[in-house]
Enzyme design. Structure first.
Site, short mmCIF file in Angstrom:
data_model
loop_
_atom_site.label_atom_id
_atom_site.label_comp_id
_atom_site.label_asym_id
_atom_site.label_seq_id
_atom_site.Cartn_x
_atom_site.Cartn_y
_atom_site.Cartn_z
CB ILE A 22 41.73 52.66 31.97
CG1 ILE A 22 42.15 52.00 33.47
CG2 ILE A 22 42.68 53.08 31.18
CD1 ILE A 22 42.93 50.63 33.48
CG ASN A 137 46.13 43.48 34.25
OD1 ASN A 137 47.19 43.31 33.60
ND2 ASN A 137 46.04 44.26 35.26
CG ASP A 165 54.43 47.92 36.24
OD1 ASP A 165 53.37 47.81 37.03
OD2 ASP A 165 53.87 47.42 34.71
NE ARG A 168 51.75 51.99 39.28
CZ ARG A 168 50.82 50.80 39.35
NH1 ARG A 168 51.24 49.74 39.09
NH2 ARG A 168 49.42 51.05 39.46
CG HIS A 193 51.26 44.59 34.29
ND1 HIS A 193 51.69 45.60 35.05
CD2 HIS A 193 49.96 44.41 34.58
CE1 HIS A 193 50.76 46.39 35.74
NE2 HIS A 193 49.69 45.42 35.50
P1 NAX Z 1 36.57 48.69 34.82
O1 NAX Z 1 35.98 47.78 35.35
O2 NAX Z 1 36.29 50.10 35.27
O3 NAX Z 1 36.40 48.87 33.20
C1 NAX Z 1 36.44 48.04 32.36
C2 NAX Z 1 35.39 48.36 31.28
O4 NAX Z 1 35.73 47.03 30.21
C3 NAX Z 1 34.01 48.04 31.75
O5 NAX Z 1 33.13 49.32 30.99
C4 NAX Z 1 33.54 46.93 30.94
O6 NAX Z 1 32.21 46.78 30.62
C5 NAX Z 1 34.42 46.66 29.72
N1 NAX Z 1 34.48 45.36 29.18
C6 NAX Z 1 34.71 44.17 29.76
N2 NAX Z 1 34.79 43.19 28.73
C7 NAX Z 1 34.85 43.80 27.87
C8 NAX Z 1 34.94 43.18 26.35
N3 NAX Z 1 35.06 41.92 26.12
N4 NAX Z 1 34.73 44.38 25.62
C9 NAX Z 1 34.66 45.29 25.54
N5 NAX Z 1 34.76 45.94 26.85
C10 NAX Z 1 34.67 45.17 27.79
O7 NAX Z 1 38.26 48.53 34.69
P2 NAX Z 1 39.45 49.55 34.40
O8 NAX Z 1 39.92 50.21 35.69
O9 NAX Z 1 39.25 50.25 33.29
O10 NAX Z 1 40.65 48.46 34.28
C11 NAX Z 1 40.63 48.05 32.91
C12 NAX Z 1 41.71 46.81 32.87
O11 NAX Z 1 42.98 47.23 32.96
C13 NAX Z 1 41.71 45.87 34.06
O12 NAX Z 1 41.84 44.40 33.35
C14 NAX Z 1 42.79 46.09 34.76
O13 NAX Z 1 43.34 45.08 35.61
C15 NAX Z 1 43.82 46.62 33.80
N6 NAX Z 1 44.97 47.54 34.33
C16 NAX Z 1 46.09 47.21 33.69
C17 NAX Z 1 47.16 47.92 34.07
C18 NAX Z 1 48.45 47.82 33.35
O14 NAX Z 1 49.47 48.46 33.45
N7 NAX Z 1 48.58 46.81 32.31
C19 NAX Z 1 47.08 48.96 35.14
C20 NAX Z 1 45.87 49.43 35.68
C21 NAX Z 1 44.73 48.29 35.43
O15 NAX Z 1 44.73 47.42 36.76
#
Ligand code: NAX
Length: 336
Positions: A22, A137, A165, A168, A193
């Site tokens: 993201i 999340n 959401d 969508r 969510h």
């Molecule tokens: P990715 O796994 O591609 O990227 C997450 C990044 O966060 C990684 O680079 C990791 O190193 C970093 N990270 C992990 N812990 C951290 C911390 N404590 N401090 C700083 N950086 C940290 O995930 P991505 O696809 O980018 O999704 C990120 C989050 O968005 C997930 O939790 C996902 O479930 C959530 N989402 C939320 C949505 C919403 O509508 N609220 C929709 C999309 C997504 O599912």
């Protein structure tokens, strides 16, 4: 580091998880002016955990290589005291994903600790009027934990994201009705969510009329539309092989832009601190219909008529949030 000479002070935006999927879709939109407009300089504080720092360097190189005129500074850090220093917005995207064998309670606990730390650091280092949008999340509960840990920052400055959401849901209705998506409005997503969220089709509009007067297949709304919106993230993972990234980043841009500008016309779905509106439990961060006034303050829209069916769906989603809060706060030793 880029330099941009402008009389306007930059808006400083922290993004956690900046090297993730993201993050990669989001940073370039912020830098190009999509979030704060084409005349507003931005400074980017990119925050990662140590294993993500090398990839972050590459992302920052690409941002540099775009030569975005609005970008005044790019900070790369794994130190929260640096990352949240003087920020106007904190976009908390990074979180630990659920791994095989991990229970929901484990996920709440692991992420809960992260959001306690981030909430405290935001409290100590960000500007007092900082606004915080949680995407990682479980975003509603993570936002509640960060809010509870940032004791000096007003609760009204914490948000979690349900705009993806909403977007969508609008597209599903537009496609069913055979109209452009811009015709669909007043569609609020309520609750958590999670797949329990309730996209309120009964108050949605197509043009000036009710969506339910245009799409007469009432069974479609309950049996197809509601589950399709709730399961859309899973469907994207199945098709793409990884989770929604560009659409999630787009929803972050929509949310921040709409919280930063007085609302004209449509309502917005945002998870905010509940004061008990519409019978929701006070003190949780749940998705409600909001509008932003001329002074920049958000308010929950009043007078939305909810059917018994809608009330039941919303109550079930909010019950899930109460349960998440109880598990996470219990594990973290936080009190309500
Ligand atoms: P990715 O796994 O591609 O990227 C997450 C990044 O966060 C990684 O680079 C990791 O190193 C970093 N990270 C992990 N812990 C951290 C911390 N404590 N401090 C700083 N950086 C940290 O995930 P991505 O696809 O980018 O999704 C990120 C989050 O968005 C997930 O939790 C996902 O479930 C959530 N989402 C939320 C949505 C919403 O509508 N609220 C929709 C999309 C997504 O599912």
């Amino acid at each position: 580091m880029n330099t941009f000479s402008s009389k306007k002070a930059p808006i400083r935006v922290a993004v956690t998880g900046a090297a993730g999927n993201i993050g990669y879709a989001l940073l370039f939109r912020i830098a190009s002016g999509a979030m704060f407009g084409p005349n507003q300089p931005v400074a980017l504080n990119l925050i990662e955990i140590p294993p993500g720092m090398k990839a972050l360097e590459g992302v920052a190189m690409e941002l540099d290589d775009c030569a975005f005129p609005l970008v005044t500074e790019i900070v790369q850090t794994d130190d929260l005291s640096v990352g949240f220093k003087d920020v106007d917005w904190a976009l908390l995207v990074g979180s630990v994903p659920r791994r095989q064998g991990m229970e929901r309670a484990d996920l709440l606990s692991v992420n809960g600790k992260v959001f306690v730390g981030q909430g405290k650091a935001i409290n100590d280092f960000a500007k007092p009027n900082v606004r915080v949008l949680v995407v990682g999340n479980p975003c509603n509960t993570n936002a509640l934990i960060a809010m509870t840990s940032a004791t000096n920052i007003p609760n009204e400055q914490f948000f979690a994201m349900t705009r993806l959401d909403e977007n969508r849901a609008k597209t599903q209705i537009a496609q069913k009705a055979g109209v452009p998506v811009r015709e669909v409005s007043e569609l609020c997503v309520w609750g958590n969510h999670s797949p329990t969220m309730y996209p309120d089709f009964e108050n949605a509009k197509i043009g000036r009329g009710k969506a339910t007067d245009v799409i007469l297949d009432q069974a479609w709304f309950r049996d197809t539309f509601v589950p399709t919106v709730g399961q859309r993230g899973k469907a994207v993972i199945e098709a793409r092989g990884s989770s929604s990234a560009a659409s999630a980043a787009n929803a972050v841009v929509d949310t921040v832009r709409d919280l930063s500008t007085p609302t004209r016309g449509d309502i917005h779905s945002v998870c905010v601190i509940s004061r008990g509106e519409y019978g929701t439990p006070a003190g949780i961060i749940t998705s409600l219909p909001i509008r932003v006034d001329g002074a920049g303050k958000w308010r929950v829209v009043e007078g939305v008529k909810l059917s018994e069916y809608a009330k039941q769906k919303i109550a079930a989603s909010n019950a899930e949030l109460l349960e998440e809060r109880s598990v996470a706060f219990g594990q973290l030793g936080l009190s309500v």
